[in-house]
Design an enzyme around this catalytic site. Structure first.
Site, short mmCIF file in Angstrom:
data_model
loop_
_atom_site.label_atom_id
_atom_site.label_comp_id
_atom_site.label_asym_id
_atom_site.label_seq_id
_atom_site.Cartn_x
_atom_site.Cartn_y
_atom_site.Cartn_z
N GLN A 9 14.80 -1.83 -3.77
CA GLN A 9 13.50 -2.49 -3.94
C GLN A 9 12.49 -1.38 -4.28
OE1 GLN A 9 13.19 -5.96 -0.79
NE2 GLN A 9 13.69 -4.08 0.28
N THR A 69 10.98 -10.60 2.81
CA THR A 69 10.04 -10.49 1.70
C THR A 69 9.97 -11.85 1.02
OG1 THR A 69 11.85 -9.91 0.23
CG2 THR A 69 10.65 -8.07 1.22
N ASP A 92 11.99 -12.34 9.03
CA ASP A 92 10.76 -11.71 8.52
C ASP A 92 11.10 -11.10 7.15
OD1 ASP A 92 8.30 -10.59 8.20
OD2 ASP A 92 8.64 -8.92 9.56
N ASP A 123 23.22 -6.78 5.11
CA ASP A 123 22.73 -8.04 4.55
C ASP A 123 22.64 -9.08 5.68
OD1 ASP A 123 22.53 -9.91 2.02
OD2 ASP A 123 23.92 -10.88 3.41
N1 SPD Z 1 3.74 -12.08 -0.02
C1 SPD Z 1 3.83 -12.13 1.38
C2 SPD Z 1 5.22 -12.05 1.89
C3 SPD Z 1 5.15 -11.98 3.35
C4 SPD Z 1 6.40 -12.06 4.08
N2 SPD Z 1 6.89 -10.84 4.56
C5 SPD Z 1 6.07 -10.01 5.30
C6 SPD Z 1 6.81 -8.89 5.92
C7 SPD Z 1 5.98 -8.19 6.92
N3 SPD Z 1 6.69 -7.80 8.04
#
Ligand code: SPD
Length: 279
Positions: free
Chosen positions: A28, A152, A150, A133
């Site tokens: 990433q 992305t 949590d 994963d």
């Molecule tokens: N664009 C916002 C995405 C938020 C989700 N992930 C946040 C990770 C923080 N620990």
């Protein structure tokens, strides 16, 4: 230094940055900035993951709603969460064991060295970090009291955390499950997909929170499993566990499940497998 702009469908959020602290391009693209008004900011693949200013708004709501829904959460799994913000909040419940399964070890390394929002959670002896994963981990995992995702935003790296197989594995391995479910305003397709793909949970619910640096400020979470929306019970647990928070409180916990009419309609349409106005 200039401006960082996160673009979403037809609009964007522009934040003044003073300095780029670090950047790494691997599985990433990870960037940490010093911003003018929001402290440090973590960006992954061009999307803001957190700012020091409002990360607690997100992490507290992601963590305390499921953790306080459980009577005694001792064994907790966090999938993603390599910045350590979710683990920091989970530790406030005094668990015996917290496992963080993060696919990208660079997120942990850079956040530990440059972001430091974890309150030392990433070095806590009760916290076990597994670089793997999330879905593959679940296939062989034993039971947890609570599983928190949590992640992305959906991307080639995180996509497997949003499909039917993933939700089905998670359902069999915990009492309470919770994941972030994107912006219902500007990412409605992702939101509906997550809700649809999680149908293996009979009693799944959506709740919302205000996170100013996320797309359009309104953020959603999906929670499922053995839930309680009894204010007295949640409040009793919050006080007994002596949780200190800057955003979350038991009143907000209960009211976060009260959705505006347009969103209620979207959720009802998906839950009842109807093609609604927003299809
Ligand atoms: N664009 C916002 C995405 C938020 C989700 N992930 C946040 C990770 C923080 N620990």
């Amino acid at each position: 230094m200039g401006w960082f702009v996160e673009y979403y469908n037809g609009c964007g959020l522009k934040i003044k940055v003073i300095d780029k602290i670090v950047e790494h391009r691997g599985i990433q693209r990870i960037e940490i900035y010093q911003t003018e008004s929001f402290g440090k900011m973590l960006v992954i693949d061009g999307k803001i993951q957190l700012t020091e200013f409002d990360e607690a708004f997100y992490h507290e709501m992601l963590v305390h709603v499921p953790m306080l829904s459980h009577p005694n959460p001792k064994n907790v799994l966090i999938i993603g969460g390599g910045d350590g913000g979710a683990a920091r909040e989970v530790l406030k419940h005094n668990p015996d064991r917290v496992v963080i399964v993060e696919i990208d070890e660079k997120v942990i390394e850079l956040c530990k060295n440059y972001l430091k929002i974890d309150g030392n959670a990433l070095s806590d002896e009760r916290v076990e970090i597994v670089i793997f994963d999330g879905k593959e981990f679940l296939k062989k995992a034993k039971d947890f009291d609570v599983i928190i995702v949590d992640s992305t935003d959906p991307s080639p790296v995180s996509m497997s955390l949003f499909d039917e197989e993933f939700f089905s594995l998670a359902k069999d391995r915990c009492d309470v499950f919770c994941c972030q479910s994107q912006s219902p305003t500007i990412q409605l397709n992702y939101f509906k997909e997550i809700l649809k793909n999680s149908k293996v949970f009979e009693n799944r619910r959506i709740y919302i929170s205000y996170v100013p640096t996320y797309p359009l400020g309104l953020w959603s979470f999906l929670i499922a499993g053995e839930l309680s929306l009894n204010f007295k019970k949640i409040n009793r647990r919050y006080r007994k566990r002596k949780i200190k928070t800057i955003y979350y409180n038991p009143e907000i916990h209960i009211s976060a499940f009260n959705l505006p009419n347009w969103l209620k309609e979207v959720v009802d349409d998906v839950l009842n497998e109807r093609r609604g106005r927003n299809a």
